[in-house]
Design a protein around this motif. Structure first.
Motif, PDB file in Angstrom:
ATOM      1  N   PRO A  37      34.122  34.124  -8.375  1.00 15.09           N
ATOM      2  CA  PRO A  37      35.558  34.265  -8.610  1.00 15.09           C
ATOM      3  C   PRO A  37      36.257  34.984  -7.453  1.00 15.09           C
ATOM      4  O   PRO A  37      35.655  35.760  -6.726  1.00 15.09           O
ATOM      5  CB  PRO A  37      35.635  35.093  -9.893  1.00 15.09           C
ATOM      6  CG  PRO A  37      34.385  35.895  -9.906  1.00 15.09           C
ATOM      7  CD  PRO A  37      33.351  35.036  -9.226  1.00 15.09           C
ATOM      8  N   PHE A  38      37.551  34.674  -7.310  1.00 13.18           N
ATOM      9  CA  PHE A  38      38.375  35.297  -6.287  1.00 13.18           C
ATOM     10  C   PHE A  38      38.846  36.660  -6.756  1.00 13.18           C
ATOM     11  O   PHE A  38      39.014  36.904  -7.945  1.00 13.18           O
ATOM     12  CB  PHE A  38      39.632  34.450  -6.003  1.00 13.18           C
ATOM     13  CG  PHE A  38      39.330  33.107  -5.408  1.00 13.18           C
ATOM     14  CD1 PHE A  38      38.767  32.983  -4.158  1.00 13.18           C
ATOM     15  CD2 PHE A  38      39.633  31.956  -6.118  1.00 13.18           C
ATOM     16  CE1 PHE A  38      38.508  31.742  -3.605  1.00 13.18           C
ATOM     17  CE2 PHE A  38      39.385  30.704  -5.571  1.00 13.18           C
ATOM     18  CZ  PHE A  38      38.815  30.606  -4.322  1.00 13.18           C
ATOM     19  N   ALA A  49      31.509  41.220  -3.941  1.00 13.90           N
ATOM     20  CA  ALA A  49      30.195  41.340  -3.291  1.00 13.90           C
ATOM     21  C   ALA A  49      29.669  39.977  -2.845  1.00 13.90           C
ATOM     22  O   ALA A  49      29.120  39.848  -1.744  1.00 13.90           O
ATOM     23  CB  ALA A  49      29.203  42.016  -4.232  1.00 13.90           C
ATOM     24  N   HIS A  50      29.840  38.948  -3.671  1.00 13.84           N
ATOM     25  CA  HIS A  50      29.317  37.625  -3.305  1.00 13.84           C
ATOM     26  C   HIS A  50      30.005  37.059  -2.071  1.00 13.84           C
ATOM     27  O   HIS A  50      29.377  36.398  -1.258  1.00 13.84           O
ATOM     28  CB  HIS A  50      29.411  36.638  -4.476  1.00 13.84           C
ATOM     29  CG  HIS A  50      30.793  36.433  -5.006  1.00 13.84           C
ATOM     30  ND1 HIS A  50      31.699  35.603  -4.406  1.00 13.84           N
ATOM     31  CD2 HIS A  50      31.410  36.972  -6.075  1.00 13.84           C
ATOM     32  CE1 HIS A  50      32.834  35.626  -5.091  1.00 13.84           C
ATOM     33  NE2 HIS A  50      32.678  36.456  -6.112  1.00 13.84           N
ATOM     34  N   LEU A  83      22.807  31.276   1.997  1.00 16.43           N
ATOM     35  CA  LEU A  83      24.134  31.554   1.442  1.00 16.43           C
ATOM     36  C   LEU A  83      24.159  31.301  -0.065  1.00 16.43           C
ATOM     37  O   LEU A  83      24.632  32.134  -0.834  1.00 16.43           O
ATOM     38  CB  LEU A  83      25.163  30.671   2.152  1.00 16.43           C
ATOM     39  CG  LEU A  83      26.600  30.773   1.697  1.00 16.43           C
ATOM     40  CD1 LEU A  83      27.520  30.579   2.876  1.00 16.43           C
ATOM     41  CD2 LEU A  83      26.916  29.770   0.614  1.00 16.43           C
ATOM     42  N   LEU A  84      23.642  30.152  -0.497  1.00  7.46           N
ATOM     43  CA  LEU A  84      23.638  29.831  -1.926  1.00  7.46           C
ATOM     44  C   LEU A  84      22.816  30.835  -2.719  1.00  7.46           C
ATOM     45  O   LEU A  84      23.276  31.366  -3.739  1.00  7.46           O
ATOM     46  CB  LEU A  84      23.110  28.415  -2.146  1.00  7.46           C
ATOM     47  CG  LEU A  84      24.021  27.285  -1.690  1.00  7.46           C
ATOM     48  CD1 LEU A  84      23.275  25.951  -1.744  1.00  7.46           C
ATOM     49  CD2 LEU A  84      25.285  27.238  -2.513  1.00  7.46           C
ATOM     50  N   CYS A  85      21.608  31.104  -2.269  1.00  9.39           N
ATOM     51  CA  CYS A  85      20.721  32.032  -2.991  1.00  9.39           C
ATOM     52  C   CYS A  85      21.329  33.422  -3.086  1.00  9.39           C
ATOM     53  O   CYS A  85      21.371  34.026  -4.162  1.00  9.39           O
ATOM     54  CB  CYS A  85      19.355  32.095  -2.313  1.00  9.39           C
ATOM     55  SG  CYS A  85      18.402  30.578  -2.449  1.00  9.39           S
ATOM     56  N   ALA A 112      23.099  35.311  -6.390  1.00  7.88           N
ATOM     57  CA  ALA A 112      22.442  36.549  -6.821  1.00  7.88           C
ATOM     58  C   ALA A 112      23.397  37.742  -6.796  1.00  7.88           C
ATOM     59  O   ALA A 112      23.173  38.730  -7.497  1.00  7.88           O
ATOM     60  CB  ALA A 112      21.227  36.834  -5.939  1.00  7.88           C
ATOM     61  N   SER A 113      24.473  37.629  -6.019  1.00  6.69           N
ATOM     62  CA  SER A 113      25.445  38.720  -5.899  1.00  6.69           C
ATOM     63  C   SER A 113      26.655  38.540  -6.798  1.00  6.69           C
ATOM     64  O   SER A 113      27.655  39.239  -6.641  1.00  6.69           O
ATOM     65  CB  SER A 113      25.906  38.845  -4.444  1.00  6.69           C
ATOM     66  OG  SER A 113      24.829  39.198  -3.620  1.00  6.69           O
ATOM     67  N   GLY A 114      26.600  37.577  -7.724  1.00  8.06           N
ATOM     68  CA  GLY A 114      27.665  37.453  -8.711  1.00  8.06           C
ATOM     69  C   GLY A 114      28.582  36.260  -8.587  1.00  8.06           C
ATOM     70  O   GLY A 114      29.510  36.122  -9.384  1.00  8.06           O
ATOM     71  N   ALA A 115      28.375  35.397  -7.615  1.00  9.34           N
ATOM     72  CA  ALA A 115      29.219  34.202  -7.525  1.00  9.34           C
ATOM     73  C   ALA A 115      28.971  33.329  -8.753  1.00  9.34           C
ATOM     74  O   ALA A 115      27.838  33.153  -9.185  1.00  9.34           O
ATOM     75  CB  ALA A 115      28.910  33.412  -6.261  1.00  9.34           C
ATOM     76  N   THR A 116      30.048  32.812  -9.306  1.00  9.75           N
ATOM     77  CA  THR A 116      29.927  31.893 -10.433  1.00  9.75           C
ATOM     78  C   THR A 116      30.141  30.451  -9.992  1.00  9.75           C
ATOM     79  O   THR A 116      29.889  29.524 -10.749  1.00  9.75           O
ATOM     80  CB  THR A 116      30.953  32.231 -11.532  1.00  9.75           C
ATOM     81  OG1 THR A 116      32.268  32.200 -10.968  1.00  9.75           O
ATOM     82  CG2 THR A 116      30.672  33.603 -12.119  1.00  9.75           C
ATOM     83  N   ARG A 117      30.617  30.297  -8.753  1.00  9.99           N
ATOM     84  CA  ARG A 117      30.810  28.961  -8.186  1.00  9.99           C
ATOM     85  C   ARG A 117      30.800  29.079  -6.673  1.00  9.99           C
ATOM     86  O   ARG A 117      31.391  29.996  -6.114  1.00  9.99           O
ATOM     87  CB  ARG A 117      32.138  28.387  -8.643  1.00  9.99           C
ATOM     88  CG  ARG A 117      32.485  27.093  -7.958  1.00  9.99           C
ATOM     89  CD  ARG A 117      33.869  26.620  -8.345  1.00  9.99           C
ATOM     90  NE  ARG A 117      33.740  25.241  -8.807  1.00  9.99           N
ATOM     91  CZ  ARG A 117      34.652  24.608  -9.483  1.00  9.99           C
ATOM     92  NH1 ARG A 117      35.755  25.208  -9.834  1.00  9.99           N
ATOM     93  NH2 ARG A 117      34.460  23.362  -9.831  1.00  9.99           N
TER      94      ARG A 117
END
Length: 83
Positions: free
Chosen positions: A11-12, A19-20, A59-61, A65-70
């Motif tokens: 999320p933005f 963090a992500h 980047l994806l991993c 792991a740092s909280g990105a939902t998309r």
């Protein structure tokens, strides 16, 4: 083969980079890529296919792991300059 990757993470948060987003930028900035451009609403980088694909994997991993939902990304083949 050269590739260009464009990506955003969600999320933005307009007040502070999540963090992500920070992790994703760090991955791209520390990779052996050319023409890296990071910004608040999108990021791009170019490089050899192996380097770009390795960076995208990390980047994806790390972003997830740092909280990105998309993570939205696009990878394009780009023409190499004729020398």
């Amino acid at each position: 083969m050269r590739l260009r990757v464009e990506f955003t993470t969600e999320p933005f948060d307009l007040d502070e980079a999540p963090a992500h987003a920070v992790v994703a930028r760090e991955v791209i900035q520390s990779a052996e890529l050319d023409a890296v451009d990071v910004g608040p609403f999108g990021n791009t980088a170019e490089g050899g296919a192996d380097e770009v694909l390795t960076a995208v994997d990390s980047l994806l991993c790390r972003a997830l792991a740092s909280g990105a939902t998309r993570v939205s990304l696009q990878v394009n083949v780009i023409e190499e300059e004729v020398r």
